[in-house]
Design a protein around this motif. Structure first.
Motif: not given
Length: 256
Positions: A78, A85, A93, A96-97, A138, A141, A144
């Protein structure tokens, strides 16, 4: 048993590798995208025959898919913290996504390290039933990422308090570490918002929890857990007072 750890050479990952190095019954496949981390820390773990490290970015699904198939993934990778972030939103993004979506697409049970920050400002007792309200990039993300994990695979989700403590990868941006550093180096702390409450938990304890869930995944599967302890709930003023018990320091309180 075969286990993949993403973010394996990070703050939590290094401590987890250290603990799993004593478990010859578990073959560990550690994934980390940082070339610097490999240069500085991979040698620490190369002596252990059950640990295998791969310099792979989880946002690259093709490379990630080449890692040997495992029984369980501990997803730690992450871009961490609201400041990091905000300074690197595209990287946040992407990792983390998109990276979490890629991990979920491997169709393997996952222990996912989310964050207590997904709740936003609570001002009251926070339980797993508290509605999340992420306020920072942060936290957004991470929220999500939780959705991606829950929608595709068997999971256990951790929402930890702010972690602190020693690891082969030390983080210098954590409040406990920052205040301790200022106390030792400067004998001085400038303390903002002294009565703001914070929740803390040690990196070693959360790693012990990860190993326990590895061994007992079926008991925890399908659930989300806040991770912390009652004694870890403390004001910033209280934290500084604990530091003052061990070192003589001057403290300036800034209430604004």
């Amino acid at each position: 048993m075969k286990v993949m750890i993403t973010g394996a050479l990070g703050f939590v990952g290094c401590e987890l590798l250290h603990l799993l190095s004593t478990r010859p019954d578990i073959q560990v496949y550690g994934v980390d995208n940082s070339t610097e981390a490999f240069t500085l820390r991979s040698g620490i773990f190369s002596r252990y025959t059950n640990i295998h490290l791969y310099n792979v970015d989880i946002s690259n699904l093709k490379e990630l898919s080449l890692i040997p198939k495992v029984n369980l993934i501990i997803h730690l990778a992450s871009v961490v913290g609201y400041l990091t972030c905000d300074n690197s939103p595209e990287a946040a993004e992407l990792t983390n996504i998109q990276g979490t979506n890629n991990v979920a697409s491997l169709d393997t049970p996952v222990i996912f390290m989310s964050s207590g920050s997904v709740y936003g400002a609570i001002g009251d007792i926070c339980t797993e039933n508290t509605q999340i309200n992420p306020q920072t990039l942060y936290a957004i993300t991470k929220a999500k990422g939780e959705v991606a994990i829950k929608s595709k695979i068997p999971y256990v989700i951790f929402r930890p308090a702010t972690l602190y403590g020693l690891s082969h990868k030390v983080r210098h941006d954590l409040l406990v570490h920052t205040l301790s550093h200022d106390a030792v180096k400067n004998s001085y702390i400038k303390l903002y918002q002294p009565d703001a409450m914070r929740s803390f938990y040690t990196v070693h304890k959360i790693v012990e929890l990860c190993v326990y869930v590895i061994d007992n995944f079926s008991k925890f599967k399908g659930n989300t857990y806040n991770i912390g302890c009652e004694t870890g709930n403390i004001t910033k003023r209280g934290l500084v007072n604990l530091i003052k018990q061990n070192i003589s320091i001057k403290v300036d309180i800034i209430d604004s």
